[in-house]
Design a protein around this motif. Structure first.
Motif, PDB file in Angstrom:
ATOM      1  N   ARG A  99      36.093  -8.867  16.838  1.00  0.00           N
ATOM      2  CA  ARG A  99      36.739  -9.134  15.559  1.00  0.00           C
ATOM      3  C   ARG A  99      37.003  -7.835  14.802  1.00  0.00           C
ATOM      4  O   ARG A  99      38.079  -7.628  14.233  1.00  0.00           O
ATOM      5  CB  ARG A  99      35.852 -10.048  14.696  1.00  0.00           C
ATOM      6  N   VAL A 100      36.016  -6.952  14.799  1.00  0.00           N
ATOM      7  CA  VAL A 100      36.180  -5.667  14.119  1.00  0.00           C
ATOM      8  C   VAL A 100      37.296  -4.865  14.762  1.00  0.00           C
ATOM      9  O   VAL A 100      38.127  -4.254  14.082  1.00  0.00           O
ATOM     10  CB  VAL A 100      34.851  -4.877  14.120  1.00  0.00           C
ATOM     11  N   ALA A 101      37.339  -4.880  16.104  1.00  0.00           N
ATOM     12  CA  ALA A 101      38.395  -4.152  16.810  1.00  0.00           C
ATOM     13  C   ALA A 101      39.771  -4.690  16.440  1.00  0.00           C
ATOM     14  O   ALA A 101      40.729  -3.919  16.271  1.00  0.00           O
ATOM     15  CB  ALA A 101      38.179  -4.249  18.317  1.00  0.00           C
ATOM     16  N   GLU A 102      39.871  -5.997  16.291  1.00  0.00           N
ATOM     17  CA  GLU A 102      41.163  -6.588  15.917  1.00  0.00           C
ATOM     18  C   GLU A 102      41.598  -6.141  14.528  1.00  0.00           C
ATOM     19  O   GLU A 102      42.770  -5.811  14.307  1.00  0.00           O
ATOM     20  CB  GLU A 102      41.050  -8.112  15.978  1.00  0.00           C
ATOM     21  N   PHE A 103      40.677  -6.142  13.574  1.00  0.00           N
ATOM     22  CA  PHE A 103      41.001  -5.665  12.226  1.00  0.00           C
ATOM     23  C   PHE A 103      41.454  -4.206  12.270  1.00  0.00           C
ATOM     24  O   PHE A 103      42.423  -3.822  11.616  1.00  0.00           O
ATOM     25  CB  PHE A 103      39.787  -5.796  11.297  1.00  0.00           C
ATOM     26  N   GLU A 104      40.738  -3.406  13.059  1.00  0.00           N
ATOM     27  CA  GLU A 104      41.063  -1.972  13.129  1.00  0.00           C
ATOM     28  C   GLU A 104      42.428  -1.755  13.744  1.00  0.00           C
ATOM     29  O   GLU A 104      43.213  -0.929  13.275  1.00  0.00           O
ATOM     30  CB  GLU A 104      39.970  -1.256  13.925  1.00  0.00           C
ATOM     31  N   GLN A 105      42.734  -2.500  14.784  1.00  0.00           N
ATOM     32  CA  GLN A 105      44.025  -2.349  15.448  1.00  0.00           C
ATOM     33  C   GLN A 105      45.180  -2.724  14.528  1.00  0.00           C
ATOM     34  O   GLN A 105      46.258  -2.132  14.589  1.00  0.00           O
ATOM     35  CB  GLN A 105      44.055  -3.196  16.722  1.00  0.00           C
ATOM     36  N   ARG A 106      44.950  -3.706  13.653  1.00  0.00           N
ATOM     37  CA  ARG A 106      45.986  -4.111  12.698  1.00  0.00           C
ATOM     38  C   ARG A 106      45.999  -3.226  11.452  1.00  0.00           C
ATOM     39  O   ARG A 106      46.849  -3.398  10.596  1.00  0.00           O
ATOM     40  CB  ARG A 106      45.774  -5.568  12.253  1.00  0.00           C
ATOM     41  N   ARG A 107      45.056  -2.309  11.344  1.00  0.00           N
ATOM     42  CA  ARG A 107      44.874  -1.470  10.151  1.00  0.00           C
ATOM     43  C   ARG A 107      44.662  -2.332   8.919  1.00  0.00           C
ATOM     44  O   ARG A 107      45.075  -1.997   7.807  1.00  0.00           O
ATOM     45  CB  ARG A 107      46.069  -0.528   9.924  1.00  0.00           C
ATOM     46  N   ASP A 108      44.000  -3.465   9.110  1.00  0.00           N
ATOM     47  CA  ASP A 108      43.724  -4.402   8.015  1.00  0.00           C
ATOM     48  C   ASP A 108      42.374  -4.048   7.409  1.00  0.00           C
ATOM     49  O   ASP A 108      41.358  -4.694   7.675  1.00  0.00           O
ATOM     50  CB  ASP A 108      43.732  -5.840   8.544  1.00  0.00           C
ATOM     51  N   TRP A 109      42.385  -3.022   6.581  1.00  0.00           N
ATOM     52  CA  TRP A 109      41.118  -2.517   6.040  1.00  0.00           C
ATOM     53  C   TRP A 109      40.493  -3.476   5.030  1.00  0.00           C
ATOM     54  O   TRP A 109      39.269  -3.617   4.989  1.00  0.00           O
ATOM     55  CB  TRP A 109      41.335  -1.139   5.424  1.00  0.00           C
ATOM     56  N   ASP A 110      41.317  -4.137   4.215  1.00  0.00           N
ATOM     57  CA  ASP A 110      40.769  -5.123   3.280  1.00  0.00           C
ATOM     58  C   ASP A 110      40.119  -6.277   4.035  1.00  0.00           C
ATOM     59  O   ASP A 110      39.042  -6.748   3.663  1.00  0.00           O
ATOM     60  CB  ASP A 110      41.868  -5.651   2.354  1.00  0.00           C
ATOM     61  N   GLY A 111      40.789  -6.725   5.109  1.00  0.00           N
ATOM     62  CA  GLY A 111      40.212  -7.795   5.914  1.00  0.00           C
ATOM     63  C   GLY A 111      38.918  -7.376   6.576  1.00  0.00           C
ATOM     64  O   GLY A 111      37.945  -8.147   6.624  1.00  0.00           O
ATOM     65  N   ASN A 126      38.679   2.281  -1.505  1.00  0.00           N
ATOM     66  CA  ASN A 126      37.623   1.828  -2.424  1.00  0.00           C
ATOM     67  C   ASN A 126      36.454   2.805  -2.344  1.00  0.00           C
ATOM     68  O   ASN A 126      35.421   2.530  -1.730  1.00  0.00           O
ATOM     69  CB  ASN A 126      37.171   0.414  -2.061  1.00  0.00           C
ATOM     70  N   ARG A 127      36.605   3.957  -2.961  1.00  0.00           N
ATOM     71  CA  ARG A 127      35.659   5.048  -2.754  1.00  0.00           C
ATOM     72  C   ARG A 127      34.257   4.728  -3.254  1.00  0.00           C
ATOM     73  O   ARG A 127      33.256   5.059  -2.608  1.00  0.00           O
ATOM     74  CB  ARG A 127      36.187   6.314  -3.423  1.00  0.00           C
ATOM     75  N   ARG A 128      34.163   4.123  -4.421  1.00  0.00           N
ATOM     76  CA  ARG A 128      32.833   3.845  -4.972  1.00  0.00           C
ATOM     77  C   ARG A 128      32.056   2.874  -4.087  1.00  0.00           C
ATOM     78  O   ARG A 128      30.862   3.044  -3.863  1.00  0.00           O
ATOM     79  CB  ARG A 128      32.962   3.296  -6.394  1.00  0.00           C
ATOM     80  N   ARG A 129      32.734   1.840  -3.602  1.00  0.00           N
ATOM     81  CA  ARG A 129      32.043   0.896  -2.728  1.00  0.00           C
ATOM     82  C   ARG A 129      31.693   1.558  -1.400  1.00  0.00           C
ATOM     83  O   ARG A 129      30.627   1.277  -0.828  1.00  0.00           O
ATOM     84  CB  ARG A 129      32.909  -0.341  -2.487  1.00  0.00           C
ATOM     85  N   ALA A 130      32.547   2.432  -0.900  1.00  0.00           N
ATOM     86  CA  ALA A 130      32.218   3.160   0.325  1.00  0.00           C
ATOM     87  C   ALA A 130      30.941   3.968   0.138  1.00  0.00           C
ATOM     88  O   ALA A 130      30.070   3.995   1.027  1.00  0.00           O
ATOM     89  CB  ALA A 130      33.375   4.072   0.719  1.00  0.00           C
ATOM     90  N   ILE A 131      30.818   4.617  -1.005  1.00  0.00           N
ATOM     91  CA  ILE A 131      29.608   5.390  -1.291  1.00  0.00           C
ATOM     92  C   ILE A 131      28.380   4.494  -1.287  1.00  0.00           C
ATOM     93  O   ILE A 131      27.335   4.833  -0.715  1.00  0.00           O
ATOM     94  CB  ILE A 131      29.752   6.125  -2.641  1.00  0.00           C
ATOM     95  N   GLU A 132      28.491   3.324  -1.912  1.00  0.00           N
ATOM     96  CA  GLU A 132      27.365   2.386  -1.933  1.00  0.00           C
ATOM     97  C   GLU A 132      26.981   1.964  -0.522  1.00  0.00           C
ATOM     98  O   GLU A 132      25.792   1.892  -0.189  1.00  0.00           O
ATOM     99  CB  GLU A 132      27.732   1.157  -2.771  1.00  0.00           C
ATOM    100  N   CYS A 133      27.978   1.708   0.298  1.00  0.00           N
ATOM    101  CA  CYS A 133      27.701   1.264   1.674  1.00  0.00           C
ATOM    102  C   CYS A 133      27.056   2.360   2.497  1.00  0.00           C
ATOM    103  O   CYS A 133      26.047   2.129   3.192  1.00  0.00           O
ATOM    104  CB  CYS A 133      28.990   0.797   2.331  1.00  0.00           C
ATOM    105  N   TYR A 134      27.608   3.551   2.450  1.00  0.00           N
ATOM    106  CA  TYR A 134      27.025   4.652   3.216  1.00  0.00           C
ATOM    107  C   TYR A 134      25.634   5.013   2.699  1.00  0.00           C
ATOM    108  O   TYR A 134      24.765   5.445   3.475  1.00  0.00           O
ATOM    109  CB  TYR A 134      27.933   5.877   3.169  1.00  0.00           C
ATOM    110  N   SER A 135      25.396   4.839   1.402  1.00  0.00           N
ATOM    111  CA  SER A 135      24.058   5.082   0.853  1.00  0.00           C
ATOM    112  C   SER A 135      23.044   4.126   1.475  1.00  0.00           C
ATOM    113  O   SER A 135      21.886   4.510   1.734  1.00  0.00           O
ATOM    114  CB  SER A 135      24.072   4.923  -0.669  1.00  0.00           C
TER     115      SER A 135
END
Length: 238
Positions: free
Chosen positions: A63-75, A106-115
């Protein structure tokens, strides 16, 4: 109490060059900073990254690969967040969520996730530089450097950590320590064209033309296009 997961032993340094070059073709609209962030991922793609994971089943990998291939980052972000609701202690899903949010801007949320990645798996080779780059993209370079300092306490032999440190120090105009950081990245991975290019451009900015020419000669064997770009730069006057 949950046992700590074993450290993921990604051999990131040799893959940094290939990942960056592949992403330059795949992500034509990305800024150089975004390309560097993505190049920190093994081979630069989520499907390859997920092949290393032991907490994500095959169905979800597909599923993740499919999202990545479609460049569907929000999905992809929504999909990762849904899985995090069910399994908030899974650092793999935090990493996927951070990647997706970074790509979606979504930079702030990315920071939260990587944290969360580094909190749950502090010995992970990948979470620290991705978190630092997320802070860099959010215009918080000093905080990014603090993150890299913490990463270097854990491990000092990861070339992308030093490469990113050189990039951020260069952003701040701290050229001598930037050159030293690029030098460490090269010491660990002598074929890192990005590290050589960063070192060469730093020498140009410092007005050290002879050193820049020597770097361009080495870079010519690794990445002729970057070597030509470096050779065309005019050194600053001392």
């Amino acid at each position: 109490m949950t046992a700590r997961r074993p450290r993921r032993r990604f051999d990131l340094a040799p893959k940094l060059v290939a990942g960056f070059l592949a992403l330059a073709a795949l992500t034509g609209g990305c800024t150089p900073e975004q390309q560097l962030l993505l190049s920190l991922l093994p081979d630069g793609t989520i499907p390859v990254l997920l092949s290393h994971f032991d907490q994500v089943d095959d169905t979800n990998r597909r599923r993740v690969a499919e999202f990545e291939q479609r460049r569907d980052w929000d999905g992809l972000a929504r999909f990762a967040e849904e899985n995090l609701k069910r399994d908030p202690a899974n650092s793999d899903w935090w990493l996927v969520a951070g990647y997706a949010h970074s790509q979606a801007g979504n930079r702030r949320r990315a920071i939260e996730c990587y944290s969360e990645v580094v909190r749950l798996s502090p010995e992970d080779d990948l979470g620290w530089p991705l978190l630092a780059q997320a802070y860099r993209l959010d215009k918080q370079p000093e905080r990014a450097l603090q993150i890299l300092d913490r990463a270097l306490v854990v491990r000092r032999d990861i070339a992308p950590t030093w490469l990113l440190r050189g990039e951020i120090l260069g952003d701040l105009g701290r050229l001598e320590p930037a050159a030293a950081a690029y030098g460490e990245a090269i010491r660990i991975d002598q074929r890192s064209d990005r590290a050589w290019f960063g070192l060469g451009t730093t020498y140009v900015r410092m007005g050290r033309a002879d050193e820049a020419r020597k770097v361009a000669q080495v870079l010519g064997q690794l990445n002729p296009a970057l070597a030509r770009e470096l050779a065309a730069m005019r050194p600053a006057k001392r």
